[in-house]
Design a protein around this motif. Sequence first.
Motif, PDB file in Angstrom:
ATOM      1  N   ASP A 125     -30.429   0.645   2.079  1.00 38.57           N
ATOM      2  CA  ASP A 125     -31.152   1.805   3.012  1.00 38.57           C
ATOM      3  C   ASP A 125     -30.617   1.487   4.526  1.00 38.57           C
ATOM      4  OD1 ASP A 125     -32.034   2.772   0.614  1.00 38.57           O
ATOM      5  OD2 ASP A 125     -33.718   1.455   0.637  1.00 38.57           O
ATOM      6  N   GLY A 126     -29.774   0.910   4.864  1.00 36.81           N
ATOM      7  CA  GLY A 126     -29.627   0.649   6.155  1.00 36.81           C
ATOM      8  C   GLY A 126     -28.499   2.032   7.063  1.00 36.81           C
ATOM      9  N   GLY A 127     -28.276   2.804   5.970  1.00 35.98           N
ATOM     10  CA  GLY A 127     -27.499   4.041   6.748  1.00 35.98           C
ATOM     11  C   GLY A 127     -26.115   3.929   6.602  1.00 35.98           C
ATOM     12  N   LYS A 128     -25.694   3.086   5.498  1.00 26.27           N
ATOM     13  CA  LYS A 128     -24.186   3.098   5.357  1.00 26.27           C
ATOM     14  C   LYS A 128     -23.683   4.385   4.731  1.00 26.27           C
ATOM     15  CE  LYS A 128     -24.377  -0.850   3.201  1.00 26.27           C
ATOM     16  NZ  LYS A 128     -25.671  -1.012   3.021  1.00 26.27           N
ATOM     17  N   SER A 129     -24.324   4.779   3.552  1.00 22.61           N
ATOM     18  CA  SER A 129     -23.807   5.840   3.084  1.00 22.61           C
ATOM     19  C   SER A 129     -24.209   6.976   3.878  1.00 22.61           C
ATOM     20  CB  SER A 129     -24.944   6.089   1.560  1.00 22.61           C
ATOM     21  OG  SER A 129     -24.465   4.969   0.776  1.00 22.61           O
ATOM     22  N   ALA A 130     -25.100   7.181   4.619  1.00 19.93           N
ATOM     23  CA  ALA A 130     -25.290   8.392   5.300  1.00 19.93           C
ATOM     24  C   ALA A 130     -24.106   8.536   6.464  1.00 19.93           C
ATOM     25  CB  ALA A 130     -26.795   8.082   6.066  1.00 19.93           C
ATOM     26  N   VAL A 131     -23.732   7.590   6.827  1.00 17.92           N
ATOM     27  CA  VAL A 131     -22.440   7.421   7.729  1.00 17.92           C
ATOM     28  C   VAL A 131     -21.539   7.899   7.404  1.00 17.92           C
ATOM     29  CG1 VAL A 131     -20.839   6.010   9.251  1.00 17.92           C
ATOM     30  CG2 VAL A 131     -23.250   5.520   9.329  1.00 17.92           C
ATOM     31  N   LEU A 132     -21.113   7.389   5.933  1.00 20.20           N
ATOM     32  CA  LEU A 132     -19.921   8.173   5.243  1.00 20.20           C
ATOM     33  C   LEU A 132     -20.020   9.674   4.903  1.00 20.20           C
ATOM     34  CD1 LEU A 132     -19.136   5.189   2.667  1.00 20.20           C
ATOM     35  CD2 LEU A 132     -17.914   5.541   4.789  1.00 20.20           C
ATOM     36  N   ASP A 133     -21.380   9.898   4.364  1.00 18.49           N
ATOM     37  CA  ASP A 133     -21.524  11.353   4.257  1.00 18.49           C
ATOM     38  C   ASP A 133     -21.459  12.314   5.463  1.00 18.49           C
ATOM     39  OD1 ASP A 133     -21.912  10.862   1.322  1.00 18.49           O
ATOM     40  OD2 ASP A 133     -23.884  10.596   1.474  1.00 18.49           O
ATOM     41  N   ALA A 134     -21.797  11.745   6.413  1.00 20.22           N
ATOM     42  CA  ALA A 134     -21.741  12.458   7.984  1.00 20.22           C
ATOM     43  C   ALA A 134     -20.295  12.814   8.040  1.00 20.22           C
ATOM     44  CB  ALA A 134     -22.516  11.786   8.786  1.00 20.22           C
ATOM     45  N   LEU A 135     -19.610  11.624   7.689  1.00 18.84           N
ATOM     46  CA  LEU A 135     -18.295  11.746   8.210  1.00 18.84           C
ATOM     47  C   LEU A 135     -17.462  12.977   7.143  1.00 18.84           C
ATOM     48  CD1 LEU A 135     -15.437  10.861   9.624  1.00 18.84           C
ATOM     49  CD2 LEU A 135     -15.366   9.026   7.721  1.00 18.84           C
ATOM     50  N   ALA A 136     -17.833  12.839   5.947  1.00 15.17           N
ATOM     51  CA  ALA A 136     -17.486  13.910   5.038  1.00 15.17           C
ATOM     52  C   ALA A 136     -17.915  15.358   5.499  1.00 15.17           C
ATOM     53  CB  ALA A 136     -18.071  13.698   3.829  1.00 15.17           C
ATOM     54  N   PHE A 137     -18.819  15.252   6.216  1.00 13.29           N
ATOM     55  CA  PHE A 137     -19.399  16.779   6.560  1.00 13.29           C
ATOM     56  C   PHE A 137     -18.598  17.083   7.866  1.00 13.29           C
ATOM     57  CE2 PHE A 137     -22.197  18.980   9.827  1.00 13.29           C
ATOM     58  CZ  PHE A 137     -22.552  19.944   8.978  1.00 13.29           C
ATOM     59  N   LEU A 138     -18.315  16.463   8.684  1.00 10.67           N
ATOM     60  CA  LEU A 138     -17.287  16.553   9.827  1.00 10.67           C
ATOM     61  C   LEU A 138     -16.041  16.885   9.480  1.00 10.67           C
ATOM     62  CD1 LEU A 138     -16.615  16.650  12.917  1.00 10.67           C
ATOM     63  CD2 LEU A 138     -16.030  14.139  12.451  1.00 10.67           C
ATOM     64  N   VAL A 139     -15.373  16.374   8.588  1.00  6.93           N
ATOM     65  CA  VAL A 139     -14.081  16.880   7.976  1.00  6.93           C
ATOM     66  C   VAL A 139     -14.018  17.856   6.837  1.00  6.93           C
ATOM     67  CG1 VAL A 139     -12.937  14.493   8.573  1.00  6.93           C
ATOM     68  CG2 VAL A 139     -13.949  15.202   6.298  1.00  6.93           C
ATOM     69  N   GLY A 140     -15.140  18.414   6.549  1.00  5.65           N
ATOM     70  CA  GLY A 140     -15.426  19.643   5.789  1.00  5.65           C
ATOM     71  C   GLY A 140     -15.371  19.493   4.285  1.00  5.65           C
ATOM     72  N   ALA A 141     -15.474  17.990   3.952  1.00  8.10           N
ATOM     73  CA  ALA A 141     -15.554  17.673   2.551  1.00  8.10           C
ATOM     74  C   ALA A 141     -16.807  17.584   1.983  1.00  8.10           C
ATOM     75  CB  ALA A 141     -14.702  16.182   2.420  1.00  8.10           C
ATOM     76  N   ARG A 142     -17.850  18.010   2.603  1.00  7.51           N
ATOM     77  CA  ARG A 142     -19.335  17.942   2.151  1.00  7.51           C
ATOM     78  C   ARG A 142     -19.994  19.039   2.825  1.00  7.51           C
ATOM     79  NH1 ARG A 142     -24.709  15.981   2.353  1.00  7.51           N
ATOM     80  NH2 ARG A 142     -25.148  14.795   0.706  1.00  7.51           N
ATOM     81  N   LYS A 143     -20.882  19.827   2.041  1.00  7.22           N
ATOM     82  CA  LYS A 143     -21.794  20.932   2.444  1.00  7.22           C
ATOM     83  C   LYS A 143     -23.162  20.241   2.925  1.00  7.22           C
ATOM     84  CE  LYS A 143     -20.023  24.852  -0.107  1.00  7.22           C
ATOM     85  NZ  LYS A 143     -20.290  25.863  -0.863  1.00  7.22           N
ATOM     86  N   LEU A 144     -23.734  20.688   3.834  1.00  7.26           N
ATOM     87  CA  LEU A 144     -25.042  20.147   4.347  1.00  7.26           C
ATOM     88  C   LEU A 144     -25.988  20.549   3.582  1.00  7.26           C
ATOM     89  CD1 LEU A 144     -26.204  18.406   6.844  1.00  7.26           C
ATOM     90  CD2 LEU A 144     -26.880  20.830   7.722  1.00  7.26           C
ATOM     91  N   GLU A 145     -26.911  19.682   3.081  1.00  8.61           N
ATOM     92  CA  GLU A 145     -28.217  20.302   2.360  1.00  8.61           C
ATOM     93  C   GLU A 145     -29.230  20.005   3.084  1.00  8.61           C
ATOM     94  OE1 GLU A 145     -27.796  17.598  -1.223  1.00  8.61           O
ATOM     95  OE2 GLU A 145     -26.019  18.459  -1.961  1.00  8.61           O
ATOM     96  N   HIS A 146     -30.364  20.451   2.431  1.00 10.62           N
ATOM     97  CA  HIS A 146     -31.506  20.597   3.027  1.00 10.62           C
ATOM     98  C   HIS A 146     -32.133  19.063   3.476  1.00 10.62           C
ATOM     99  CE1 HIS A 146     -35.566  21.596   4.325  1.00 10.62           C
ATOM    100  NE2 HIS A 146     -36.197  20.957   3.427  1.00 10.62           N
ATOM    101  N   ASP A 147     -31.823  18.207   2.408  1.00  8.95           N
ATOM    102  CA  ASP A 147     -32.316  16.756   2.478  1.00  8.95           C
ATOM    103  C   ASP A 147     -31.545  16.200   3.538  1.00  8.95           C
ATOM    104  OD1 ASP A 147     -34.508  17.472   0.782  1.00  8.95           O
ATOM    105  OD2 ASP A 147     -33.336  16.496  -1.183  1.00  8.95           O
TER     106      ASP A 147
END
Length: 306
Positions: free
Chosen positions: A33-55
């Motif tokens: 829970d240190g934010g490692k997955s959040a960093v990777l998901d944020a990167l995915a959002f930047l390059v258009g590989a992930r849609k932003l969700e409410h949570d």
Amino acid sequence: MHLSSFAVSGFRSLTDIADIPVSKPTILAGHNDGGKSAVLDALAFLVGARKLEHDDRTYVQPDTTNTSSFGQRCVTTAVSGTFTLDVWEQMTFDLPAQIKLRRVAGEDLVARLELFGPLADDERLRDLSAYLVPALKDLVAELGLKPASQRRADLEAALRTYAVEHSSTEGWHSAPAGLDKRIPRLLPFDGKRARPDDAVKTALTGRFQAHMADPELTGRLHELEDDVKDRLRIDAKSLCDHIHTRCPDLEEVFVEPEISFGQGVSIGTVASFPYCRGSDGAGTCRFGTQPSRFAGHLGVDQRAAG
């Protein structure tokens, strides 16, 4: 286009994180829970590989004097990156070698890709993606501009040039059309479960599409396609003549090859006859359609008499 670093704000636990490097390799280490997955998901959002969700939206620090502020999330989520462009990208989009792009979304979760640079004094020119082609034409005419053509890309290019020449400050504005397709792809790979060859195939598919979008390469491919098409026409005529000789009841045998190195080879075939009789006096010739494949990549619609 290459990504050298990125920054995150308003994404889960990443309230405001700057200068996350992207190198060969970049190692993320931390406790659960240190934010490692959040960093990777944020990167995915930047390059258009992930849609932003409410949570994904970060909780804001509550105001202890206002109970209604508890549980509220941030208004804006943004992930920005520093990118290096190749020569073709610089010429095509009229941009410097290094740029800053960000993908940002508000409470509606609708993401926008924005470029940091000269901000047009005319606010109408700050988000050209919001206009349909007729509206872009009206703006071009009003400003007395002369685009290379009436296509959207050329209209936007003329308006962007005018916006840069008539700007007194810098800021975020809509990215040029087509620039999003040049952003690097993100290929998640877990060595314990995923197959590495699948990740490589996905990467190659993306690179193939990028290469096929290169005008210089496309022009050379068209020349090769025409050359191969002429040769196949000669081969096809020889084969059709042979079939017609062996099956004289056929009224016509005609094949027209269509070549595309991007999509394979398709061959349109016509064979027709009024009646065909075998040597035993029975009508034994058949007329049918059967899909075949030649050389592993030639799609053929084959009509043959036997």
